[in-house]
Scaffold this active site. Structure first.
Site, PDB file in Angstrom:
ATOM      1  N   ASP A  66     -35.722  -7.208  -4.521  1.00 11.40           N
ATOM      2  CA  ASP A  66     -34.827  -8.144  -3.847  1.00 11.40           C
ATOM      3  C   ASP A  66     -34.897  -9.540  -4.463  1.00 11.40           C
ATOM      4  O   ASP A  66     -35.791  -9.830  -5.266  1.00 11.40           O
ATOM      5  CB  ASP A  66     -35.132  -8.219  -2.328  1.00 11.40           C
ATOM      6  CG  ASP A  66     -36.618  -8.096  -2.023  1.00 11.40           C
ATOM      7  OD1 ASP A  66     -37.439  -8.480  -2.880  1.00 11.40           O
ATOM      8  OD2 ASP A  66     -36.967  -7.618  -0.935  1.00 11.40           O
ATOM      9  N   ASN A 127     -41.372  -6.301  11.023  1.00 12.31           N
ATOM     10  CA  ASN A 127     -40.289  -5.660  11.787  1.00 12.31           C
ATOM     11  C   ASN A 127     -39.906  -4.302  11.206  1.00 12.31           C
ATOM     12  O   ASN A 127     -38.911  -3.713  11.608  1.00 12.31           O
ATOM     13  CB  ASN A 127     -39.057  -6.575  11.825  1.00 12.31           C
ATOM     14  CG  ASN A 127     -38.499  -6.849  10.426  1.00 12.31           C
ATOM     15  OD1 ASN A 127     -39.010  -6.336   9.439  1.00 12.31           O
ATOM     16  ND2 ASN A 127     -37.460  -7.656  10.351  1.00 12.31           N
ATOM     17  N   HIS A 129     -39.139  -3.777   7.978  1.00 15.25           N
ATOM     18  CA  HIS A 129     -38.250  -3.808   6.807  1.00 15.25           C
ATOM     19  C   HIS A 129     -38.994  -3.351   5.556  1.00 15.25           C
ATOM     20  O   HIS A 129     -40.203  -3.546   5.431  1.00 15.25           O
ATOM     21  CB  HIS A 129     -37.570  -5.176   6.623  1.00 15.25           C
ATOM     22  CG  HIS A 129     -38.420  -6.279   6.092  1.00 15.25           C
ATOM     23  ND1 HIS A 129     -38.222  -7.605   6.414  1.00 15.25           N
ATOM     24  CD2 HIS A 129     -39.472  -6.299   5.220  1.00 15.25           C
ATOM     25  CE1 HIS A 129     -39.094  -8.367   5.785  1.00 15.25           C
ATOM     26  NE2 HIS A 129     -39.863  -7.603   5.051  1.00 15.25           N
ATOM     27  N   GLU A 134     -33.355  -4.862   6.690  1.00 15.51           N
ATOM     28  CA  GLU A 134     -33.801  -5.283   8.019  1.00 15.51           C
ATOM     29  C   GLU A 134     -33.423  -4.213   9.056  1.00 15.51           C
ATOM     30  O   GLU A 134     -32.609  -3.323   8.766  1.00 15.51           O
ATOM     31  CB  GLU A 134     -33.130  -6.613   8.376  1.00 15.51           C
ATOM     32  CG  GLU A 134     -33.417  -7.761   7.397  1.00 15.51           C
ATOM     33  CD  GLU A 134     -34.835  -8.323   7.509  1.00 15.51           C
ATOM     34  OE1 GLU A 134     -35.747  -7.623   7.966  1.00 15.51           O
ATOM     35  OE2 GLU A 134     -35.018  -9.495   7.115  1.00 15.51           O
TER      36      GLU A 134
HETATM   37  C1  F6R Z   1     -40.429  -8.532  -0.947  1.00 14.75           C
HETATM   38  C2  F6R Z   1     -40.205  -7.379  -0.077  1.00 14.75           C
HETATM   39  C3  F6R Z   1     -40.612  -7.428   1.350  1.00 14.75           C
HETATM   40  C4  F6R Z   1     -42.138  -7.571   1.489  1.00 14.75           C
HETATM   41  C5  F6R Z   1     -42.557  -7.562   2.964  1.00 14.75           C
HETATM   42  C6  F6R Z   1     -44.056  -7.715   3.120  1.00 14.75           C
HETATM   43  O1  F6R Z   1     -39.979  -8.269  -2.254  1.00 14.75           O
HETATM   44  O2  F6R Z   1     -39.664  -6.413  -0.534  1.00 14.75           O
HETATM   45  O3  F6R Z   1     -40.187  -6.261   1.994  1.00 14.75           O
HETATM   46  O4  F6R Z   1     -42.748  -6.505   0.816  1.00 14.75           O
HETATM   47  O5  F6R Z   1     -41.905  -8.603   3.622  1.00 14.75           O
HETATM   48  O6  F6R Z   1     -44.432  -8.962   2.629  1.00 14.75           O
HETATM   49  P1  F6R Z   1     -45.970  -9.409   2.558  1.00 14.75           P
HETATM   50  O7  F6R Z   1     -46.593  -8.608   1.453  1.00 14.75           O
HETATM   51  O8  F6R Z   1     -45.900 -10.868   2.226  1.00 14.75           O
HETATM   52  O9  F6R Z   1     -46.572  -9.118   3.891  1.00 14.75           O
END
Ligand code: F6R
Length: 226
Positions: A66, A127, A129, A134
């Protein structure tokens, strides 16, 4: 579902094991296509990869999961900058083999054109995702522009000076794109992630918990540490 859940004793161990999965793929000698995340959790994994000067990155193509919309690509928190800082600036990868989704590409067609993703590393949001799919994201979604969830914006505010600076939109690989990856490794750290992992892996498969679609993947490993 053919999932392996592995709880490991430390973040260092988790990072080493995740890096090892990537190294094993690269050492196979074939051209490798990786799906890569940003965020807190993969930083240790990228450090491990950077440390190992024996990895031959020449045959590796990467597709990030992303990228934010609404901040300059040169902003320190753009995902391109995150990846350069944590990985790409330190390894000998051909920059033409490094891809980020943007609003103009047909990212899915690009991934298909090189034969699909061999291994995708995922984090998981509180959440549920994965990438920036989302809650409510269709299971058949492909790469697209999305609005970020209120909780994601709050969670990501830690990387910015204020919550107002956090982008409200992103381009993300879709759930269908991710599910087509031959192998998936989900990494998560911290007790605060345990509830959502349990819900995603053992609860109802529902678009309200995007990661629950992973139950239908047949080569999934989850690495978790407290
Ligand atoms: C970012 C992504 C998100 C993160 C998720 C967990 O490229 O794909 O889905 O993997 O928000 O983030 P952290 O590792 O910061 O808890």
């Amino acid at each position: 579902m053919k999932a392996l859940f592995r709880k490991v004793g430390s973040y260092e161990k988790l990072s080493q094991l995740a890096a090892l999965e990537i190294k094993k793929k690269i050492q196979g000698g074939n051209p490798i296509k990786l799906g890569l995340p940003t965020g807190d959790t993969p930083i240790g994994m990228y450090k491990e990869l950077v440390k190992d000067s024996n990895i031959d990155w020449w045959n590796v193509t990467t597709f990030n999961l992303d990228e934010y919309i609404g901040i300059d690509i040169n902003h320190s928190e753009s995902y391109k900058n995150f990846m350069n800082r944590n990985l790409f600036n330190h390894i000998d990868i051909d920059k033409f083999n490094v891809w980020f989704p943007d609003q103009t590409d047909d990212y899915d067609a690009m991934i298909q054109a090189v034969g699909g993703l061999d291994l995708t590393i995922l984090g998981i949001g509180a959440n549920g995702h994965i990438a920036f799919n989302e809650p409510g994201s269709p299971f058949n979604s492909t790469t697209r522009v999305v609005d970020l969830d209120k909780q994601t914006i709050e969670d990501n505010a830690r990387f910015f000076n204020s919550i107002e600076e956090v982008p409200t939109q992103a381009v993300t690989m879709g759930l269908e794109t991710i599910m087509k990856s031959h192998e998936i490794l989900l990494i998560a750290k911290g007790k605060k992630k345990l509830d959502i992992i349990q819900k995603a892996m053992f609860g109802e498969i529902t678009e309200e918990v995007p990661a629950s679609i992973l139950q239908e993947h047949d080569n999934l490993t989850i690495l978790y540490c407290e």
